[in-house]
Design a protein around this motif. Structure first.
Motif, PDB file in Angstrom:
ATOM      1  N   ASP A   1       0.810  -1.439  -0.361  1.00  0.00           N
ATOM      2  CA  ASP A   1      -0.021   0.061   0.462  1.00  0.00           C
ATOM      3  C   ASP A   1       0.582   1.478   0.706  1.00  0.00           C
ATOM      4  N   THR A   2       1.862   1.245   0.974  1.00  0.00           N
ATOM      5  CA  THR A   2       2.916   2.405   1.525  1.00  0.00           C
ATOM      6  C   THR A   2       3.769   2.651  -0.452  1.00  0.00           C
ATOM      7  N   ALA A   3       4.026   1.503  -1.280  1.00  0.00           N
ATOM      8  CA  ALA A   3       4.647   1.813  -2.429  1.00  0.00           C
ATOM      9  C   ALA A   3       3.420   2.371  -3.809  1.00  0.00           C
ATOM     10  N   GLY A   4       1.992   1.869  -3.353  1.00  0.00           N
ATOM     11  CA  GLY A   4       1.481   2.189  -4.299  1.00  0.00           C
ATOM     12  C   GLY A   4       0.728   3.593  -4.034  1.00  0.00           C
ATOM     13  N   LEU A   5       0.861   3.948  -2.880  1.00  0.00           N
ATOM     14  CA  LEU A   5       0.794   5.423  -2.742  1.00  0.00           C
ATOM     15  C   LEU A   5       2.151   6.607  -3.210  1.00  0.00           C
ATOM     16  N   ALA A   6       3.503   5.783  -2.981  1.00  0.00           N
ATOM     17  CA  ALA A   6       4.746   6.529  -3.562  1.00  0.00           C
ATOM     18  C   ALA A   6       4.255   6.840  -5.027  1.00  0.00           C
ATOM     19  N   HIS A   7       3.817   6.096  -6.203  1.00  0.00           N
ATOM     20  CA  HIS A   7       3.968   5.331  -6.911  1.00  0.00           C
ATOM     21  C   HIS A   7       3.280   7.013  -7.230  1.00  0.00           C
ATOM     22  N   ILE A   8       2.023   6.792  -7.167  1.00  0.00           N
ATOM     23  CA  ILE A   8       0.852   8.096  -7.446  1.00  0.00           C
ATOM     24  C   ILE A   8       1.433   8.892  -6.684  1.00  0.00           C
ATOM     25  N   ARG A   9       1.761   9.715  -5.636  1.00  0.00           N
ATOM     26  CA  ARG A   9       2.417  10.600  -5.432  1.00  0.00           C
ATOM     27  C   ARG A   9       3.772  11.605  -6.485  1.00  0.00           C
ATOM     28  N   ARG A  10       4.317   9.950  -6.806  1.00  0.00           N
ATOM     29  CA  ARG A  10       6.017  10.397  -7.993  1.00  0.00           C
ATOM     30  C   ARG A  10       4.273  10.565  -9.547  1.00  0.00           C
ATOM     31  N   THR A  11       3.692  10.255  -9.713  1.00  0.00           N
ATOM     32  CA  THR A  11       2.914  10.555 -11.044  1.00  0.00           C
ATOM     33  C   THR A  11       2.573  12.081 -10.585  1.00  0.00           C
ATOM     34  N   GLN A  12       1.892  11.819  -9.339  1.00  0.00           N
ATOM     35  CA  GLN A  12       0.753  13.461  -9.512  1.00  0.00           C
ATOM     36  C   GLN A  12       2.395  14.981 -10.061  1.00  0.00           C
ATOM     37  N   VAL A  13       3.466  14.312  -9.173  1.00  0.00           N
ATOM     38  CA  VAL A  13       4.432  15.602  -9.251  1.00  0.00           C
ATOM     39  C   VAL A  13       4.561  15.645 -10.717  1.00  0.00           C
ATOM     40  N   LEU A  14       4.810  14.203 -11.432  1.00  0.00           N
ATOM     41  CA  LEU A  14       5.463  14.132 -13.072  1.00  0.00           C
ATOM     42  C   LEU A  14       4.870  15.007 -13.184  1.00  0.00           C
ATOM     43  N   LEU A  15       3.013  15.362 -13.408  1.00  0.00           N
ATOM     44  CA  LEU A  15       1.803  15.792 -13.287  1.00  0.00           C
ATOM     45  C   LEU A  15       2.332  16.849 -13.659  1.00  0.00           C
ATOM     46  N   ILE A  16       2.490  17.911 -12.174  1.00  0.00           N
ATOM     47  CA  ILE A  16       3.020  19.415 -12.624  1.00  0.00           C
ATOM     48  C   ILE A  16       4.181  19.723 -13.740  1.00  0.00           C
ATOM     49  N   VAL A  17       5.156  18.727 -13.457  1.00  0.00           N
ATOM     50  CA  VAL A  17       6.700  19.284 -13.642  1.00  0.00           C
ATOM     51  C   VAL A  17       6.170  19.236 -15.327  1.00  0.00           C
ATOM     52  N   VAL A  18       5.173  18.364 -15.677  1.00  0.00           N
ATOM     53  CA  VAL A  18       4.754  18.728 -17.237  1.00  0.00           C
ATOM     54  C   VAL A  18       4.323  19.768 -17.771  1.00  0.00           C
ATOM     55  N   LEU A  19       3.316  19.934 -16.482  1.00  0.00           N
ATOM     56  CA  LEU A  19       1.880  21.397 -17.243  1.00  0.00           C
ATOM     57  C   LEU A  19       2.790  22.562 -16.492  1.00  0.00           C
ATOM     58  N   THR A  20       3.896  22.896 -15.785  1.00  0.00           N
ATOM     59  CA  THR A  20       4.480  23.862 -15.797  1.00  0.00           C
ATOM     60  C   THR A  20       5.751  23.825 -16.716  1.00  0.00           C
ATOM     61  N   VAL A  21       5.464  22.808 -17.324  1.00  0.00           N
ATOM     62  CA  VAL A  21       7.089  23.196 -18.422  1.00  0.00           C
ATOM     63  C   VAL A  21       5.860  23.616 -19.518  1.00  0.00           C
ATOM     64  N   ALA A  22       4.680  23.260 -20.083  1.00  0.00           N
ATOM     65  CA  ALA A  22       3.772  22.975 -20.515  1.00  0.00           C
ATOM     66  C   ALA A  22       3.896  24.695 -21.083  1.00  0.00           C
ATOM     67  N   VAL A  23       3.277  25.349 -19.520  1.00  0.00           N
ATOM     68  CA  VAL A  23       2.863  26.544 -20.081  1.00  0.00           C
ATOM     69  C   VAL A  23       4.063  27.459 -20.130  1.00  0.00           C
ATOM     70  N   LEU A  24       5.540  27.151 -19.455  1.00  0.00           N
ATOM     71  CA  LEU A  24       6.943  28.160 -19.909  1.00  0.00           C
ATOM     72  C   LEU A  24       6.792  27.991 -21.262  1.00  0.00           C
ATOM     73  N   ALA A  25       6.809  26.846 -21.684  1.00  0.00           N
ATOM     74  CA  ALA A  25       6.632  26.463 -23.420  1.00  0.00           C
ATOM     75  C   ALA A  25       5.958  27.401 -24.386  1.00  0.00           C
ATOM     76  N   GLY A  26       4.263  27.476 -23.431  1.00  0.00           N
ATOM     77  CA  GLY A  26       2.986  27.667 -24.656  1.00  0.00           C
ATOM     78  C   GLY A  26       3.614  29.780 -24.330  1.00  0.00           C
ATOM     79  N   ILE A  27       4.271  30.405 -23.081  1.00  0.00           N
ATOM     80  CA  ILE A  27       4.711  32.296 -22.887  1.00  0.00           C
ATOM     81  C   ILE A  27       6.033  32.284 -23.535  1.00  0.00           C
ATOM     82  N   ASN A  28       6.861  31.426 -24.703  1.00  0.00           N
ATOM     83  CA  ASN A  28       7.966  31.403 -24.971  1.00  0.00           C
ATOM     84  C   ASN A  28       7.006  31.135 -26.417  1.00  0.00           C
TER      85      ASN A  28
END
Length: 110
Positions: free
Chosen positions: A40-67
């Motif tokens: 269960d701990t491993a599953g929750l950690a995986h979900i959290r890492r995936t959420q972080v990746l989603l935030i990073v990808v969206l942030t980079v997409a916004v920065l690319a849109g600005i440029n």
């Protein structure tokens, strides 16, 4: 230049997602040797890492849109859809494995 950067970022995000699923979650579940608490701990950690990746990808997409790098925005949009789909699947798997079959979602005994 924009196209090469877009393809590189898409492949990097996809590779990170696959490697995290196989080695991050898979090896943690394998190492748990059936201990449900560690699984269960491993599953929750995986979900959290995936959420972080989603935030990073969206942030980079916004920065690319600005440029005004539209190819990068499109590639990162596709990566966002991929990461979001994996996140939905992981959360759905977590929800279905942690509810009892005869349980009403908002009942007092759940």
């Amino acid at each position: 230049m924009d196209l090469a950067f877009a393809i590189s970022l898409f492949l990097l995000g996809t590779a990170w997602l696959v490697l995290d699923w196989v080695f991050g979650l898979g090896m943690d579940v394998w190492a748990a040797q059936g201990d449900q608490g560690r699984i269960d701990t491993a599953g929750l950690a995986h979900i959290r890492r995936t959420q972080v990746l989603l935030i990073v990808v969206l942030t980079v997409a916004v920065l690319a849109g600005i440029n005004r790098a539209w190819r990068t925005v499109v590639a990162l949009g596709l990566a966002t859809l991929l990461v979001g789909g994996v996140l939905m699947a992981a959360q759905h798997q977590w929800d279905t494995s942690h509810t009892s079959p005869g349980c009403t979602r908002y009942a007092a005994h759940c």
